[in-house]
Design a protein around this motif. Structure first.
Motif, PDB file in Angstrom:
ATOM      1  N   GLU A 171      75.360  51.381  31.399  1.00  0.00           N
ATOM      2  CA  GLU A 171      73.959  51.721  31.634  1.00  0.00           C
ATOM      3  C   GLU A 171      73.540  52.951  30.834  1.00  0.00           C
ATOM      4  OE1 GLU A 171      71.251  53.327  35.382  1.00  0.00           O
ATOM      5  OE2 GLU A 171      73.197  52.370  35.745  1.00  0.00           O
ATOM      6  N   ALA A 172      72.403  52.865  30.199  1.00  0.00           N
ATOM      7  CA  ALA A 172      71.933  53.945  29.343  1.00  0.00           C
ATOM      8  C   ALA A 172      71.825  55.253  30.122  1.00  0.00           C
ATOM      9  CB  ALA A 172      70.579  53.587  28.729  1.00  0.00           C
ATOM     10  N   GLY A 354      73.510  51.353  26.869  1.00  0.00           N
ATOM     11  CA  GLY A 354      72.698  50.270  27.415  1.00  0.00           C
ATOM     12  C   GLY A 354      73.555  49.220  28.072  1.00  0.00           C
ATOM     13  N   GLY A 357      72.739  42.885  28.450  1.00  0.00           N
ATOM     14  CA  GLY A 357      71.416  42.280  28.488  1.00  0.00           C
ATOM     15  C   GLY A 357      70.312  43.157  27.950  1.00  0.00           C
ATOM     16  N   SER A 358      70.609  44.428  27.719  1.00  0.00           N
ATOM     17  CA  SER A 358      69.610  45.349  27.170  1.00  0.00           C
ATOM     18  C   SER A 358      69.804  45.477  25.661  1.00  0.00           C
ATOM     19  CB  SER A 358      69.741  46.721  27.827  1.00  0.00           C
ATOM     20  OG  SER A 358      70.909  47.381  27.361  1.00  0.00           O
ATOM     21  N   PRO A 359      68.793  45.957  24.931  1.00  0.00           N
ATOM     22  CA  PRO A 359      68.954  46.127  23.475  1.00  0.00           C
ATOM     23  C   PRO A 359      70.100  47.062  23.112  1.00  0.00           C
ATOM     24  CG  PRO A 359      66.641  46.266  24.095  1.00  0.00           C
ATOM     25  CD  PRO A 359      67.421  46.247  25.370  1.00  0.00           C
ATOM     26  N   GLY A 360      70.407  48.024  23.973  1.00  0.00           N
ATOM     27  CA  GLY A 360      71.474  48.971  23.681  1.00  0.00           C
ATOM     28  C   GLY A 360      72.868  48.454  23.938  1.00  0.00           C
ATOM     29  N   ALA A 361      73.000  47.182  24.340  1.00  0.00           N
ATOM     30  CA  ALA A 361      74.313  46.635  24.672  1.00  0.00           C
ATOM     31  C   ALA A 361      75.071  46.106  23.468  1.00  0.00           C
ATOM     32  CB  ALA A 361      74.170  45.517  25.704  1.00  0.00           C
ATOM     33  N   ASN A 372      70.681  54.164  20.840  1.00  0.00           N
ATOM     34  CA  ASN A 372      69.571  54.217  21.794  1.00  0.00           C
ATOM     35  C   ASN A 372      69.002  55.634  21.816  1.00  0.00           C
ATOM     36  OD1 ASN A 372      67.829  54.208  23.974  1.00  0.00           O
ATOM     37  ND2 ASN A 372      69.214  53.074  25.318  1.00  0.00           N
ATOM     38  N   ASP A 374      66.903  56.991  23.613  1.00  0.00           N
ATOM     39  CA  ASP A 374      66.694  57.553  24.951  1.00  0.00           C
ATOM     40  C   ASP A 374      67.845  58.455  25.396  1.00  0.00           C
ATOM     41  OD1 ASP A 374      64.265  56.287  25.197  1.00  0.00           O
ATOM     42  OD2 ASP A 374      65.044  54.587  26.347  1.00  0.00           O
TER      43      ASP A 374
END
Length: 392
Positions: A171-172, A354, A357-361, A372, A374
């Motif tokens: 998780e980001a 990320g 399923g997220s772009p950062g994965a 990422n 963020d």
């Protein structure tokens, strides 16, 4: 104060450090070729009042900031190099250098430490010396070793040294720590098998290195399964096997390339001994001569308890237990920050890029990967608070 400064400057995604990260991403440089990145880092540090030293380990940069009469000193390291990978995607900041990209997030690590550097210079309250280490050539080229050989810790003594890495699949913004062995050693092994070539229709007149190589590949898999204790980690990967060109010709030679990894020094030594034994004896059983070229790579990365506990507490204070893992799983990837930790106590941590399923994965070393942005705000806040706490 911490959240407002970096929150406004960075989290909006139009702040100077987002732009800086994307600028570095667009201009990636391979190991020991980080001239543009080093110059950018040195210029920024100088503008913010750091004493800047360039050229350590080739293209490394150290920014030194001393306040008060305190004798404690802290090192924080970021890596700067890119990878020989052709980038995919259509981002505005995609690589402008064909075949080279920041596929591991070192552009982000550099931006994080620069964001922290500016904020520390303007706002931090501490008594001691802060050494910000911008390292070249982490990607297999041993930039940490070069900086150490150039007198890094003699010229810039550190009571402890820290570094971080982004990690896709987590998780980001989640911070993951680990006390003890955290990343594996990594050694390269090259095997050459010399046989007797000949006509494929008359194999009895030959000594076939391909048959020997095939047997060796299978035998090597028994080392982890039957020699390494089940509760200890090891990896023996045969990544390449080359021999022959025609279906009716028995080749005189075969070559193999291995990646060998372990999470402690005893297992590393065991792997080396067993690989030599198995290769030589298997080859002999097929009337083939073997030559094993073992090349020491990165050592086991071991985080020291006191420093890891301090870093973990800083993250807990800043972000709360829901965003902190105090004892994460070890990784069989490798990192040359391990050599710095052999010289100085410290800790290496992961920050989630990320979740699945997220772009950062997208995993690092992948042509579709991107750091990422963020993460820059929370990770730079973490470095700020760590520096203040360590150098009270």
């Amino acid at each position: 104060m911490q959240a407002s400064y970096l929150g406004q400057a960075i989290s909006s995604r139009v702040g100077e450090f987002i732009e800086l990260r994307r600028d570095i991403h667009a201009h990636p440089e391979l190991p020991f070729e980080e001239h543009r990145t080093s110059a950018l880092v040195a210029r920024k540090l100088g503008e913010w009042g750091y004493e800047v030293t360039c050229g350590l380990g080739g293209t490394g940069v150290v920014g030194r900031l001393k306040r008060g009469e305190g004798h404690r000193s802290l090192g924080i390291r970021a890596d700067m190099d890119a990878l020989p990978i052709a980038e995919e995607g259509s981002r505005e900041w995609r690589s402008r250098h064909p075949g080279v990209m920041h596929a591991c997030g070192h552009d982000g690590h550099t931006a994080i430490l620069l964001a922290a550097a500016k904020y520390i210079a303007r706002q931090a309250d501490f008594n001691g010396t802060l050494n910000l280490i911008f390292q070249p050539a982490e990607e297999g080229a041993g930039g940490a070793v070069k900086m150490i050989a150039d007198g890094l810790f003699e010229r810039f003594p550190c009571d402890a040294v820290f570094a971080l890495h982004n990690m896709p699949g987590i998780e980001a913004g989640k911070f993951v720590f680990r006390t003890g062995p955290a990343m594996a050693s990594s050694d390269d092994v090259f095997i050459t098998l010399e046989g007797v070539g000949g006509h494929g229709a008359m194999p009895h007149t030959c000594a076939d290195p391909i048959v020997a190589a095939s047997s060796i590949v299978m035998a090597l898999q028994t080392i982890v399964a039957r020699n390494v204790p089940p509760l200890r980690t090891a990896v023996v990967t045969v990544g390449a096997l080359h021999a022959g060109q025609a279906n009716n010709v028995i080749a005189p030679q075969a070559t193999m390339a291995l990646s060998v990894r372990a999470l402690d020094r005893e297992v590393r030594d065991l792997l080396k001994a067993r690989i030599f034994e198995l290769v030589e004896q298997q080859a002999a059983s097929y009337r083939v001569k073997a030559r094993v070229d073992w090349r020491d790579g990165y050592t086991v990365l071991v985080n020291t308890p006191r420093e890891t506990a301090l870093a973990t507490q800083v993250a807990l204070d800043l972000f709360g237990p829901e965003r902190v893992v105090a004892q994460g799983e070890p990784m069989t990837a490798s990192e040359d920050f391990a050599f710095m930790l052999e010289k100085v106590p410290g800790s290496y941590l992961q920050v989630g890029n990320g979740a699945a399923g997220s772009p950062g994965a997208c995993m690092v070393h992948n042509p579709a990967y991107d750091f990422n942005d963020d993460l820059i705000e929370p990770a730079s806040r973490f470095w700020f608070k760590l520096a203040e706490n360590f150098l009270k």
